[in-house]
Design a protein around this motif. Sequence first.
Motif, PDB file in Angstrom:
ATOM      1  N   GLY A 408       0.812  -1.203   0.000  1.00 31.66           N
ATOM      2  CA  GLY A 408       0.000   0.000   0.000  1.00 31.66           C
ATOM      3  C   GLY A 408       0.850   1.259   0.000  1.00 31.66           C
ATOM      4  N   ALA A 409       0.245   2.379  -0.372  1.00 34.24           N
ATOM      5  CA  ALA A 409       0.970   3.652  -0.445  1.00 34.24           C
ATOM      6  C   ALA A 409       1.476   4.092   0.907  1.00 34.24           C
ATOM      7  CB  ALA A 409       0.074   4.724  -1.041  1.00 34.24           C
ATOM      8  N   ASP A 410       0.819   3.647   1.978  1.00 35.35           N
ATOM      9  CA  ASP A 410       1.272   3.984   3.318  1.00 35.35           C
ATOM     10  C   ASP A 410       2.294   2.991   3.830  1.00 35.35           C
ATOM     11  OD1 ASP A 410      -0.446   1.822   3.584  1.00 35.35           O
ATOM     12  OD2 ASP A 410      -1.155   2.459   5.557  1.00 35.35           O
ATOM     13  N   GLY A 411       2.698   2.052   2.963  1.00 39.69           N
ATOM     14  CA  GLY A 411       3.672   1.034   3.358  1.00 39.69           C
ATOM     15  C   GLY A 411       3.053  -0.231   3.899  1.00 39.69           C
ATOM     16  N   SER A 412       1.722  -0.310   3.959  1.00 38.50           N
ATOM     17  CA  SER A 412       1.074  -1.539   4.420  1.00 38.50           C
ATOM     18  C   SER A 412       1.424  -2.707   3.501  1.00 38.50           C
ATOM     19  CB  SER A 412      -0.450  -1.367   4.430  1.00 38.50           C
ATOM     20  OG  SER A 412      -0.857  -0.384   5.346  1.00 38.50           O
ATOM     21  N   LEU A 413       1.479  -3.900   4.072  1.00 40.65           N
ATOM     22  CA  LEU A 413       1.700  -5.127   3.310  1.00 40.65           C
ATOM     23  C   LEU A 413       0.422  -5.956   3.362  1.00 40.65           C
ATOM     24  CD1 LEU A 413       3.901  -6.876   1.816  1.00 40.65           C
ATOM     25  CD2 LEU A 413       4.161  -8.076   4.000  1.00 40.65           C
ATOM     26  N   TYR A 414      -0.128  -6.279   2.192  1.00 40.07           N
ATOM     27  CA  TYR A 414      -1.342  -7.078   2.093  1.00 40.07           C
ATOM     28  C   TYR A 414      -0.971  -8.526   1.792  1.00 40.07           C
ATOM     29  CZ  TYR A 414      -3.982  -2.713   1.885  1.00 40.07           C
ATOM     30  OH  TYR A 414      -4.543  -1.487   2.176  1.00 40.07           O
ATOM     31  N   ILE A 415      -1.651  -9.459   2.463  1.00 39.44           N
ATOM     32  CA  ILE A 415      -1.382 -10.889   2.307  1.00 39.44           C
ATOM     33  C   ILE A 415      -2.704 -11.609   2.075  1.00 39.44           C
ATOM     34  CG2 ILE A 415      -0.352 -12.954   3.339  1.00 39.44           C
ATOM     35  CD1 ILE A 415       1.133 -11.040   5.290  1.00 39.44           C
ATOM     36  N   THR A 416      -2.756 -12.458   1.054  1.00 42.34           N
ATOM     37  CA  THR A 416      -3.960 -13.258   0.806  1.00 42.34           C
ATOM     38  C   THR A 416      -3.779 -14.689   1.287  1.00 42.34           C
ATOM     39  OG1 THR A 416      -3.281 -13.970  -1.409  1.00 42.34           O
ATOM     40  CG2 THR A 416      -4.536 -11.911  -1.247  1.00 42.34           C
ATOM     41  N   ASP A 417      -4.906 -15.347   1.488  1.00 41.08           N
ATOM     42  CA  ASP A 417      -4.962 -16.753   1.909  1.00 41.08           C
ATOM     43  C   ASP A 417      -5.712 -17.551   0.859  1.00 41.08           C
ATOM     44  OD1 ASP A 417      -5.869 -19.206   3.299  1.00 41.08           O
ATOM     45  OD2 ASP A 417      -7.699 -18.054   3.656  1.00 41.08           O
ATOM     46  N   SER A 418      -5.178 -18.724   0.492  1.00 39.97           N
ATOM     47  CA  SER A 418      -5.787 -19.517  -0.570  1.00 39.97           C
ATOM     48  C   SER A 418      -6.816 -20.526  -0.085  1.00 39.97           C
ATOM     49  CB  SER A 418      -4.693 -20.267  -1.342  1.00 39.97           C
ATOM     50  OG  SER A 418      -4.117 -21.281  -0.528  1.00 39.97           O
TER      51      SER A 418
END
Length: 430
Positions: A408-418
């Motif tokens: 994300g632009a704020d430095g957040s890290l997004y993680i998905t689950d399968s």
Amino acid sequence: MKKISLAIGVLLFAAAFTKPIIEDPIKKEIKLDVDNGGIKLAAGFGAVVVAEETGKARHIVVLPNGTIYIKNSNAKDNKGITMLKDTDGDGKADIKEFFGNYIGTGMEVYKGYLYASSNSEVFRYKLNENGDVIDKNAPETVVSGLPDFRQHESKPMTFDEQGKMYVTIGAPSNICQEKDRQKGSVGQMPCPLLEKNGGIWQFDANKLNQKQEDGIRFATGIRNAVAINYDPFSKNVYALQHGRDMLFQHFPEMYSAEQGAELPSEEFLLVKKGSDFGWPYSYFDKEKGKKMLCPEYGGDGKKEYPKADKPIMAFPGHWAPNDVLFYQGNQSGGVPFPAKYKNGAFICFHGSWNRAPKMQAGYFVAFVPFKNGLPSGPYEVFAEDFAGGPEIKSPGDAKARPMGLAEGADGSLYITDSVKGKVWRVMANK
């Protein structure tokens, strides 16, 4: 309850060549989940669950206006793409929609288009200035007719700054035997699968209706690389290979069960034009630091195969790396990740089925520091406990399996689950 303040403002959608970034549209305090959504994070970080039940999520992109798109490997509501929006700025999606009548893995944004892959095609959708798909029912076909043999069939992609698209075409085989996965069957020499499989192909990102023959085989000798990304810092393409199986099962006289659980090493690859990483003739042994000749081709666990390019880093066997993200760290609001993360690589390890007699392994997100385009230190565990405990005996027992990454632009890290499609947003604490 930890809180993080995010900046005001909506960014207009801009051309991007890597996984895009976001800025939250509304100024609001985001309350991190007390239990981080059930996962354990490195010290100084917390997480909020953005959404659940989005489908069997694979790769993910997050756009400048905050819209999230996720590719599904198993269609949700008979659709293969999930769209999420957070309209009130609390960090949790309150709009969820599904579209696209095909399953798959690859999802990227490039020059105003959302690119998504099935197991045999790459499509794209025109985005408006707010990052919304203009016509969900009419994607353009970029490439079609790619091999799909229902083994290593995913077609993830990445883009460089010169308008080139790189697509993984995995090999529908364990080790290119005359009879796949049959004990005693010899390896084919040369391996006929390498003509159209087992590598990374380069295409024109801006041209429609291409076939495989319109592209070039950029690199070969890669059994399967679900994790692939272009690094804007070093200007290189990187991938992580899923190693072969059955060294112990087919050659117990050469490999112990414990060796079979750890070999071959999962390889982190710096991919150049013309690279050959040696599949199916070789595998990498990280303890020896060498490419070894596969026993199907005359190897005995000791013979080397010096012809193949080596990885830049290696991990224990059967961890199944499924995404890699080079952290840009160009924060717009929010709390920055510590400086050590900038330019480094996050890697999702999905977990695998064949670690016996050892316990299952993987199921975590690692961080690898980088300098001058190469790893500059050992990997660290950044996020773990997705599976729900250390004693799971098979992937089917895992509550969640980390799969896709976005920044994300704020430095957040997004993680998905399968497993069910849970999505975490990881943020640095104040």
